[in-house]
Design a protein around this motif. Structure first.
Motif, mmCIF file in Angstrom:
data_model
loop_
_atom_site.group_PDB
_atom_site.id
_atom_site.type_symbol
_atom_site.label_atom_id
_atom_site.label_comp_id
_atom_site.label_asym_id
_atom_site.label_seq_id
_atom_site.Cartn_x
_atom_site.Cartn_y
_atom_site.Cartn_z
ATOM 1 N N GLU A 173 -12.837 4.707 2.418
ATOM 2 C CA GLU A 173 -13.970 5.142 1.788
ATOM 3 C C GLU A 173 -14.464 6.601 2.173
ATOM 4 N N GLN A 174 -13.664 6.927 3.419
ATOM 5 C CA GLN A 174 -14.209 8.353 3.839
ATOM 6 C C GLN A 174 -13.305 9.553 3.099
ATOM 7 N N LEU A 175 -12.160 9.043 2.523
ATOM 8 C CA LEU A 175 -11.329 10.217 1.824
ATOM 9 C C LEU A 175 -11.699 10.393 0.559
ATOM 10 N N SER A 176 -11.353 11.664 0.005
ATOM 11 C CA SER A 176 -11.666 12.093 -1.395
ATOM 12 C C SER A 176 -10.769 10.925 -2.380
ATOM 13 N N TYR A 177 -11.413 10.518 -3.605
ATOM 14 C CA TYR A 177 -10.760 9.582 -4.288
ATOM 15 C C TYR A 177 -9.434 9.894 -4.495
ATOM 16 N N PHE A 178 -8.836 11.238 -4.732
ATOM 17 C CA PHE A 178 -7.239 11.462 -5.023
ATOM 18 C C PHE A 178 -6.452 11.421 -3.800
ATOM 19 N N THR B 6 0.829 -0.966 0.034
ATOM 20 C CA THR B 6 0.027 -0.098 -0.018
ATOM 21 C C THR B 6 1.006 1.235 0.041
ATOM 22 N N ALA B 7 0.656 2.144 -1.000
ATOM 23 C CA ALA B 7 1.587 3.161 -1.143
ATOM 24 C C ALA B 7 0.733 4.359 -0.606
ATOM 25 N N GLN B 8 1.114 5.142 0.198
ATOM 26 C CA GLN B 8 0.357 6.204 1.107
ATOM 27 C C GLN B 8 0.582 7.407 0.080
ATOM 28 N N VAL B 9 -0.658 8.008 -0.163
ATOM 29 C CA VAL B 9 -0.968 9.077 -1.110
ATOM 30 C C VAL B 9 -0.750 10.539 -0.344
ATOM 31 N N VAL B 10 -1.381 10.614 0.897
ATOM 32 C CA VAL B 10 -1.347 11.660 1.593
ATOM 33 C C VAL B 10 -1.155 11.577 3.054
ATOM 34 N N GLU B 11 -0.370 12.165 3.809
ATOM 35 C CA GLU B 11 -0.016 12.035 5.048
ATOM 36 C C GLU B 11 -1.237 12.407 6.014
ATOM 37 N N MET B 12 -1.515 11.225 6.894
ATOM 38 C CA MET B 12 -2.494 11.441 7.874
ATOM 39 C C MET B 12 -1.814 11.639 9.307
ATOM 40 N N VAL C 96 2.670 -7.782 -12.023
ATOM 41 C CA VAL C 96 2.372 -6.752 -10.986
ATOM 42 C C VAL C 96 1.197 -6.048 -11.108
ATOM 43 N N VAL C 97 0.307 -5.670 -10.104
ATOM 44 C CA VAL C 97 -0.869 -4.932 -10.396
ATOM 45 C C VAL C 97 -0.643 -3.708 -9.522
ATOM 46 N N LEU C 98 -0.937 -2.652 -10.027
ATOM 47 C CA LEU C 98 -0.953 -1.387 -9.339
ATOM 48 C C LEU C 98 -2.389 -0.996 -9.636
ATOM 49 N N VAL C 99 -3.323 -0.737 -8.511
ATOM 50 C CA VAL C 99 -4.547 0.146 -8.625
ATOM 51 C C VAL C 99 -4.531 1.578 -7.966
ATOM 52 N N GLU C 100 -4.274 2.709 -8.862
ATOM 53 C CA GLU C 100 -4.185 3.657 -8.286
ATOM 54 C C GLU C 100 -5.249 4.383 -7.415
ATOM 55 N N HIS C 101 -5.139 4.568 -6.194
ATOM 56 C CA HIS C 101 -6.340 5.105 -5.282
ATOM 57 C C HIS C 101 -6.968 3.978 -5.127
ATOM 58 N N GLY C 102 -6.724 2.608 -4.991
ATOM 59 C CA GLY C 102 -7.292 1.477 -4.925
ATOM 60 C C GLY C 102 -7.582 1.211 -3.402
ATOM 61 N N GLY C 103 -6.785 1.782 -2.616
ATOM 62 C CA GLY C 103 -6.637 1.307 -1.143
ATOM 63 C C GLY C 103 -5.619 0.349 -0.755
ATOM 64 N N HIS C 104 -6.122 -0.878 -0.209
ATOM 65 C CA HIS C 104 -5.108 -1.728 0.174
ATOM 66 C C HIS C 104 -4.673 -2.913 -0.935
ATOM 67 N N GLY C 105 -3.521 -3.249 -1.157
ATOM 68 C CA GLY C 105 -2.806 -4.177 -1.941
ATOM 69 C C GLY C 105 -3.665 -5.672 -2.100
#
Length: 164
Positions: free
Chosen positions: A92-97, A78-84, A118-127
């Motif tokens: 599900e509570q976050l905006s898509y991006f 799982t690659a974190q997009v924004v820091e929490m 190898v599969v990468l699902v952008e903004h898909g959540g957990h691998g």
């Protein structure tokens, strides 16, 4: 793929060959070795075993890649997009991006690897939830096609050609 094959790193390819309309090979792209990764046999075996357990074991994060057709090894990510900085927030509570990217790297069959995915699902959540099931579908389709091709070869070499 290098872990699956014992340490040889090949240049990734999408196309194996280009054919003309009549089926003649116009260009063929042979495997291109980039380098060999030196791994102790014991280390390689431990890593392979761990990758298989990620999918096989009931507690592994890659359980959604478990298949009745083929034994799959893999690793979720799982690659974190924004820091929490504050509290835990569900995806599900976050905006898509703002949602994390989901990864799954895999190979199969475990004992005699033939395919790496190898599969990468952008903004898909957990691998394990988003990417692992997709890798499983690709691998299962590959295994099914290979099995059909082998059956067709066996039928044609037995002298009993049949229409598909």
């Amino acid at each position: 793929a290098a872990l699956a094959n014992g340490g040889t790193l090949y240049r990734p390819r999408i196309v194996n060959k280009v054919e003309s309309v009549d089926g003649a090979t116009v260009q063929e792209y042979l495997p291109e070795k980039i380098r060999t990764i030196e791994l102790k046999p014991d280390t390689l075996q431990r890593v392979r075993s761990a990758l298989a357990d990620v999918v096989r074991s009931g507690s592994g994060t890659g359980g959604m890649a478990r298949s009745p057709l083929v034994d799959i090894a893999g690793k979720t990510g799982t690659a974190q997009v924004v820091e929490m900085k504050s509290a835990y927030i569900k995806s599900e509570q976050l905006s898509y991006f703002s949602r994390d990217h989901a990864w799954f790297v895999s190979y199969a069959p475990v004992e005699n690897p033939q395919i790496a995915v190898v599969v990468l699902v952008e903004h898909g959540g957990h691998g394990g939830e988003a990417a692992a099931p997709l890798a499983k579908k690709v691998i299962e389709k590959y295994v099914t096609i290979q099995k059909q091709a082998q059956e067709n070869r066996q039928v044609s070499t037995a002298g009993n050609p049949r229409a598909n």
